[in-house]
Write a protein that holds these residues in place. Structure first.
Motif, PDB file in Angstrom:
ATOM      1  N   GLY A   1       2.867   1.750 -13.271  1.00 40.59           N
ATOM      2  CA  GLY A   1       1.281   2.669 -13.588  1.00 40.59           C
ATOM      3  C   GLY A   1       1.403   3.462 -12.713  1.00 40.59           C
ATOM      4  O   GLY A   1       0.034   4.614 -12.759  1.00 40.59           O
ATOM      5  N   ALA A   2       2.051   3.487 -12.050  1.00 46.46           N
ATOM      6  CA  ALA A   2       1.404   5.214 -10.650  1.00 46.46           C
ATOM      7  C   ALA A   2       2.046   5.935 -10.988  1.00 46.46           C
ATOM      8  O   ALA A   2       1.717   7.127 -10.938  1.00 46.46           O
ATOM      9  CB  ALA A   2       2.428   4.248  -9.086  1.00 46.46           C
TER      10      ALA A   2
ATOM     11  N   ILE B   1       0.850  -1.115   0.294  1.00 44.77           N
ATOM     12  CA  ILE B   1      -0.139  -0.108   0.339  1.00 44.77           C
ATOM     13  C   ILE B   1       0.885   1.475   0.398  1.00 44.77           C
ATOM     14  O   ILE B   1       1.804   1.166   0.959  1.00 44.77           O
ATOM     15  CB  ILE B   1      -1.071   0.611   1.066  1.00 44.77           C
ATOM     16  CG1 ILE B   1      -1.721  -1.607   1.463  1.00 44.77           C
ATOM     17  CG2 ILE B   1      -1.915   0.681   1.058  1.00 44.77           C
ATOM     18  CD1 ILE B   1      -2.679  -1.252   2.574  1.00 44.77           C
ATOM     19  N   ILE B   2       0.419   2.412  -1.140  1.00 48.33           N
ATOM     20  CA  ILE B   2       1.212   3.367  -1.153  1.00 48.33           C
ATOM     21  C   ILE B   2       0.632   4.173  -1.241  1.00 48.33           C
ATOM     22  O   ILE B   2      -0.677   4.367  -2.200  1.00 48.33           O
ATOM     23  CB  ILE B   2       2.459   3.397  -2.278  1.00 48.33           C
ATOM     24  CG1 ILE B   2       2.099   3.114  -3.473  1.00 48.33           C
ATOM     25  CG2 ILE B   2       4.095   2.587  -1.730  1.00 48.33           C
ATOM     26  CD1 ILE B   2       3.085   2.958  -4.671  1.00 48.33           C
ATOM     27  N   ASN B   3       0.409   5.530  -1.068  1.00 44.23           N
ATOM     28  CA  ASN B   3       0.185   6.402  -1.330  1.00 44.23           C
ATOM     29  C   ASN B   3       0.941   7.550  -2.168  1.00 44.23           C
ATOM     30  O   ASN B   3       2.517   8.236  -2.093  1.00 44.23           O
ATOM     31  CB  ASN B   3      -0.138   7.687  -0.309  1.00 44.23           C
ATOM     32  CG  ASN B   3      -1.206   6.344   0.659  1.00 44.23           C
ATOM     33  OD1 ASN B   3      -2.078   7.354   0.153  1.00 44.23           O
ATOM     34  ND2 ASN B   3      -0.870   6.379   1.849  1.00 44.23           N
ATOM     35  N   VAL B   4       0.227   8.022  -3.455  1.00 45.81           N
ATOM     36  CA  VAL B   4       1.240   8.907  -4.646  1.00 45.81           C
ATOM     37  C   VAL B   4       0.044  10.423  -4.575  1.00 45.81           C
ATOM     38  O   VAL B   4      -0.803  10.008  -5.321  1.00 45.81           O
ATOM     39  CB  VAL B   4       1.731   8.099  -5.525  1.00 45.81           C
ATOM     40  CG1 VAL B   4       2.164   9.139  -7.268  1.00 45.81           C
ATOM     41  CG2 VAL B   4       2.092   7.170  -5.829  1.00 45.81           C
ATOM     42  N   ASP B   5       1.145  11.184  -3.937  1.00 48.51           N
ATOM     43  CA  ASP B   5       0.711  12.617  -4.453  1.00 48.51           C
ATOM     44  C   ASP B   5      -1.512  12.335  -3.181  1.00 48.51           C
ATOM     45  O   ASP B   5      -2.084  13.027  -4.083  1.00 48.51           O
ATOM     46  CB  ASP B   5       0.057  12.416  -5.116  1.00 48.51           C
ATOM     47  CG  ASP B   5       1.502  13.190  -6.481  1.00 48.51           C
ATOM     48  OD1 ASP B   5       2.278  14.216  -5.731  1.00 48.51           O
ATOM     49  OD2 ASP B   5       1.362  13.359  -7.877  1.00 48.51           O
ATOM     50  N   GLY B   6      -1.161  11.702  -2.526  1.00 45.69           N
ATOM     51  CA  GLY B   6      -2.413  11.957  -2.034  1.00 45.69           C
ATOM     52  C   GLY B   6      -3.796  10.307  -2.551  1.00 45.69           C
ATOM     53  O   GLY B   6      -4.209  10.249  -1.216  1.00 45.69           O
ATOM     54  N   ILE B   7      -2.903  10.178  -3.244  1.00 46.44           N
ATOM     55  CA  ILE B   7      -3.481   9.018  -3.065  1.00 46.44           C
ATOM     56  C   ILE B   7      -2.924   7.361  -3.395  1.00 46.44           C
ATOM     57  O   ILE B   7      -2.382   6.770  -3.312  1.00 46.44           O
ATOM     58  CB  ILE B   7      -3.651   9.184  -5.047  1.00 46.44           C
ATOM     59  CG1 ILE B   7      -4.746  10.556  -5.862  1.00 46.44           C
ATOM     60  CG2 ILE B   7      -4.487   7.881  -5.542  1.00 46.44           C
ATOM     61  CD1 ILE B   7      -4.423  11.047  -6.942  1.00 46.44           C
ATOM     62  N   GLN B   8      -4.430   6.853  -2.339  1.00 46.01           N
ATOM     63  CA  GLN B   8      -3.738   5.249  -1.726  1.00 46.01           C
ATOM     64  C   GLN B   8      -4.173   4.062  -3.287  1.00 46.01           C
ATOM     65  O   GLN B   8      -4.832   4.289  -3.411  1.00 46.01           O
ATOM     66  CB  GLN B   8      -4.626   4.480  -0.809  1.00 46.01           C
ATOM     67  CG  GLN B   8      -4.192   3.838  -0.294  1.00 46.01           C
ATOM     68  CD  GLN B   8      -4.930   2.968   1.209  1.00 46.01           C
ATOM     69  OE1 GLN B   8      -4.813   4.409   2.315  1.00 46.01           O
ATOM     70  NE2 GLN B   8      -5.809   1.919   1.366  1.00 46.01           N
TER      71      GLN B   8
END
Length: 334
Positions: free
Chosen positions: A112-113, A95-102
């Motif tokens: 794809g992130a 689980i990661i958050n990229v620019d606030g999107i989980q």
């Protein structure tokens, strides 16, 4: 167990996961941790096993691939007591958050992130923030160019040797004069001038300092390449490897694919050369068959001829014997 060779007890282990149910049978032939490990690894269940050994003894450790979807359970039957199994960890997704999107992924390699970027997660550090930037990009771009030129030159050198003409009575390469090989070399020699993109200041390999030498190999003008990378490393990288390939933004791999497709087309040089070589092979096979047939006919003819000669020789020997008897008779009468 004390060691990996100690008996573990004959039993059946059943691995259950999303792929189905897999029985692993432990019998007299594989009654040990080593045998159990090998049987699990051969079960095609997606679960692998290794043996870990220290001063306390040997342990069997089983694991599946990453992600919740690859979770498995293990049951055992047929022996008593049951082996002591400990669950080291549970299956989980990253689980990661990229620019606030989980984002949740079944693997530690996340694609794809961020378009064109693969993120490899090495450890779980909840709450830790990282900034991904392009500080190392110039080195990556130059390394990509250098690796390509090295690989290309190995291919071109092999083609040069294979197509070398036989001069002054010497032996040429096995593909000397072959039209297919010449067409391959001709198309490859156009690669540095092939347009890889229609945007930006750099559109061809020649624009960043990659040039073709007299023998067909490539060389890199490092001064020009470094200047191009310093000016706009992102444009150079997108020219070589566009984020999204299109008809006008094909990148280096697209240019190579186009060469391969053209050569392997039904009317392409390699296909034509293959047809020609196949026709030669069939002609040689037919000639060999005819030679064998002619040889067999000649053998039969010679056998017939020699048989006739043997008969004639037998007749001559009989005649000789008769004549000798007559002369002997004449001599006795005389």
């Amino acid at each position: 167990f004390a060691s990996a060779s100690d008996p573990v007890g004959e039993r059946t282990l059943t691995i259950n996961n999303s792929g189905g149910s897999f029985d692993v049978v432990i019998d007299s032939a594989n009654n040990s941790l080593t045998g159990m490990r090998d049987a699990i690894n051969a079960s095609n269940s997606g679960v692998t096993a290794i043996i870990v050994t220290d001063n306390a003894g040997a342990r069997l450790v089983m694991e599946a691939q990453e992600g919740v979807d690859n979770a498995f359970t293990l049951t055992q039957s047929g022996a008593s007591p049951a082996m002591n199994l400990t669950n080291i960890d549970v299956a989980a997704n990253s689980i990661i958050n990229v620019d606030g999107i989980q984002l949740t992924n079944g693997s530690n390699n996340v694609t794809g992130a961020i378009p064109g970027v693969q993120i490899s997660l090495l450890a779980a550090e909840p709450g830790t923030q990282f900034t991904i930037n392009g500080d190392s990009e110039p080195l990556d771009v130059k390394g990509l160019v250098t690796e390509f030129v090295t690989a290309y030159n190995e291919l071109r050198s092999s083609l040069n040797d294979a197509t070398a003409p036989g001069l002054a009575g010497g032996n040429g390469g096995p593909l000397a004069g072959d039209r297919g090989a010449r067409e391959v070399m001709r198309k490859l020699s156009q690669l540095t001038s092939t347009q890889l993109t229609d945007v930006g200041d750099f559109k061809t390999l020649a624009d960043i300092g990659v040039r073709t030498e007299n023998d067909g190999t490539l060389s890199v003008d490092n001064v020009r390449l470094d200047a191009a990378i310093a000016l706009d490393s992102g444009a150079v990288k997108l020219m070589l490897e566009p984020a999204v390939a299109t008809e006008t933004q094909i990148g280096l791999s697209g240019a190579l694919d186009a060469i391969s497709t053209a050569l392997n087309d039904d009317s392409g040089a390699l296909a034509v050369a293959q047809d020609r070589l196949e026709a030669i092979r069939e002609t040689i096979a037919e000639s060999r068959e005819k030679i064998n047939e002619d040889g067999e006919k000649l053998r039969e003819q010679l056998e017939t001829t020699f048989a006739g000669l043997e008969r004639q020789l037998s007749i001559l020997r009989s005649t000789q014997s008769y004549v000798e008897q007559q002369f002997a008779s004449f001599n006795d009468n005389n």
